[in-house]
Design an enzyme around this catalytic site. Structure first.
Site, short mmCIF file in Angstrom:
data_model
loop_
_atom_site.label_atom_id
_atom_site.label_comp_id
_atom_site.label_asym_id
_atom_site.label_seq_id
_atom_site.Cartn_x
_atom_site.Cartn_y
_atom_site.Cartn_z
N TYR A 7 0.73 -1.16 0.12
CA TYR A 7 -0.02 -0.02 0.21
C TYR A 7 1.03 1.07 0.04
CZ TYR A 7 -3.14 3.70 2.13
OH TYR A 7 -3.72 5.08 1.60
N LYS A 11 1.21 4.14 -3.09
CA LYS A 11 0.58 5.29 -2.61
C LYS A 11 2.37 6.19 -2.97
CE LYS A 11 -2.65 6.87 -0.31
NZ LYS A 11 -3.76 7.22 -1.40
N VAL A 38 -12.17 7.71 6.48
CA VAL A 38 -13.78 7.31 7.25
C VAL A 38 -14.36 6.03 7.90
CG1 VAL A 38 -15.76 7.92 6.47
CG2 VAL A 38 -14.06 9.34 5.38
N THR A 40 -16.62 3.66 7.78
CA THR A 40 -17.62 3.23 6.08
C THR A 40 -17.51 1.45 6.57
OG1 THR A 40 -16.63 2.36 4.40
CG2 THR A 40 -17.23 4.81 4.96
#
Length: 115
Positions: A7, A11, A38, A40
């Site tokens: 990851y 990025k 966030v 979710t």
């Protein structure tokens, strides 16, 4: 953080690619946006304790970046948690590259002094 190598590397590569695009194609408006965390249904539960951001923050920054007002950020990295008024106040610093990666050339062909 262990387990985040793929990851993090992707990025970093994505951000560098946006910098190259902004340099090579001046008419493009490219940015790297850190969208926050966030809570979710798609978020991994192990990140819930860090999920302090709201989806509206991400949308608001995306809207700002879509406007010509954000041209000074072309090719730069930005985050939903940063104060836009402060960023605009530091516009001249940002235009000089403080939000871009700095590569230290090693090979003489790239301007370095060798290993």
């Amino acid at each position: 953080m262990p387990g985040m190598s793929a990851y993090s590397t992707s990025k970093l590569a994505g951000h560098r690619y946006m910098e190259y695009l902004a340099t090579e194609y001046d008419q493009l408006r490219t940015f790297t946006m850190l969208p926050g965390i966030v809570k979710t249904d798609l978020a991994d539960p192990k990140f819930y304790e860090y999920a302090q951001d709201e989806a509206e923050q991400t949308g608001a920054l995306a809207l700002y970046l879509a406007s010509p007002r954000a041209d000074y950020l072309k090719g730069s990295l930005t985050s939903i948690n940063w104060d836009l008024a402060e960023m605009e106040a530091r516009k001249s610093d940002i235009e000089q590259g403080i939000l871009k990666l700095i590569w230290m050339p090693v090979l003489p062909a790239s301007g370095g002094s060798g290993i």
